[in-house]
Enzyme design. Structure first.
Site, PDB file in Angstrom:
ATOM      1  N   LYS A  26       0.853  -1.195   0.000  1.00 30.53           N
ATOM      2  CA  LYS A  26       0.000   0.000   0.000  1.00 30.53           C
ATOM      3  C   LYS A  26       0.879   1.231   0.000  1.00 30.53           C
ATOM      4  CE  LYS A  26       0.877   1.147   4.530  1.00 30.53           C
ATOM      5  NZ  LYS A  26       1.628   2.349   4.955  1.00 30.53           N
ATOM      6  N   GLY A  33       4.110  -4.250   4.313  1.00 30.47           N
ATOM      7  CA  GLY A  33       4.432  -5.627   3.972  1.00 30.47           C
ATOM      8  C   GLY A  33       3.932  -6.647   4.981  1.00 30.47           C
ATOM      9  N   ASP A  72      -2.654  -1.295  10.580  1.00 34.38           N
ATOM     10  CA  ASP A  72      -2.658  -1.267   9.117  1.00 34.38           C
ATOM     11  C   ASP A  72      -3.245  -2.535   8.500  1.00 34.38           C
ATOM     12  OD1 ASP A  72      -1.628   1.251   8.857  1.00 34.38           O
ATOM     13  OD2 ASP A  72       0.352   0.630   8.143  1.00 34.38           O
TER      14      ASP A  72
END
Length: 280
Positions: free
Chosen positions: A13, A103, A138
């Site tokens: 992202k 990641g 996240d």
């Protein structure tokens, strides 16, 4: 169980903007950010086991198996669902650790989505989102599946339509410590709230960038180089930086000029997560 191996993408992202708008009593920072998925990332492979064991089958530089978010995600889903199945997980890392590209979070979300399907659990997306938040702020957006305007600590997600774009992403050779950045005394924590309608792709800003550039000069150096060609921004808490372009050719022309001492790649912005339809 059969020995079939199933592979799934775990895309990176980018944060197209990031504002720090406050701080909760528990120390978590309140943010506003825009998440965009790109077609570059890790790949995870799974082999279902009948003995309940969850294990990572390969070494990953800098990440012990017990600390790997994909392993933790698999165990959390196993515990929450009560399944007796297990999994052997192979993680093919392309995204840098401490790179601000999500990641580990993406690996965790792909694990939740993939094993929900492979274990035939049919856990609804709403429940997967709750599990995702237990793994990190996240992780939910990758389970959510759409590019999103995020608020709170990153868990309040609203889908957002973003224009097509290609990105040059540079990965400075440093691992930024997110806790160090958020605890920095010079971090600005009082940005004004904006609405989703008030977001514009350009010009955008990242409130963490000044602190990171001061503490990690390599990040500042990579931003300075990229800003010769287009407005550039740091993603998340760094270290990666990026700039958007209208065409693939324009992005690749910039990447071709990258100094030998720098590393980066070109990626296309995605309209949605490639595993968006794995959960309902």
């Amino acid at each position: 169980m059969n020995d079939a191996i199933h592979s799934f993408p775990a895309p990176a992202k980018l944060n197209l903007m990031l504002r720090v708008v406050g701080r909760r009593a528990d120390g978590y920072h309140l943010l506003q950010t825009v998440f965009r998925f790109i077609d570059y990332g890790d790949t995870l492979s799974f082999r279902v086991r009948g003995d309940g064991v969850i294990a990572r089958s390969n070494a990953v530089a800098g990440i012990a198996a017990e600390d790997d978010l994909s392993v933790r995600a698999a165990r959390l889903l196993q515990q929450a669902s009560g399944t007796t199945l297990g999994a052997e997980i192979t993680v093919e890392k392309r995204l840098p650790v401490g790179g601000g590209l999500g990641g580990g979070s993406s690996d965790a979300a792909t694990t939740l989505l993939a094993l929900n399907r492979l274990w035939r659990l049919a856990v609804p997306r709403t429940r997967l989102l709750e599990l995702a938040l237990q793994l990190g702020a996240d992780v939910p957006v990758f389970v959510f599946g759409d590019n999103a305007f995020a608020e709170g600590i990153g868990e309040r997600l609203t889908p957002i339509a973003l224009p097509p774009a290609w990105y040059v992403v540079l990965t400075p050779p440093v691992a930024v410590s997110t806790p160090r950045v958020f605890s920095h005394p010079e971090l600005k924590r009082d940005a004004k709230l904006i609405t989703i309608q008030g977001f514009s792709v350009e010009p955008a800003s990242n409130d963490l960038e000044p602190v990171v550039c001061r503490e990690y000069p390599e990040v500042a150096r990579h931003l300075e180089w990229l800003r010769q060609f287009a407005p550039a921004l740091m993603s998340g808490s760094g270290a990666s930086v990026f700039a958007g372009f209208a065409t693939e050719n324009a992005a690749r022309e910039v990447l071709a000029r990258l100094p030998a001492a720098m590393r980066g790649f070109v990626a296309q912005g995605l309209a949605r997560h490639p595993l968006r339809d794995l959960a309902r």
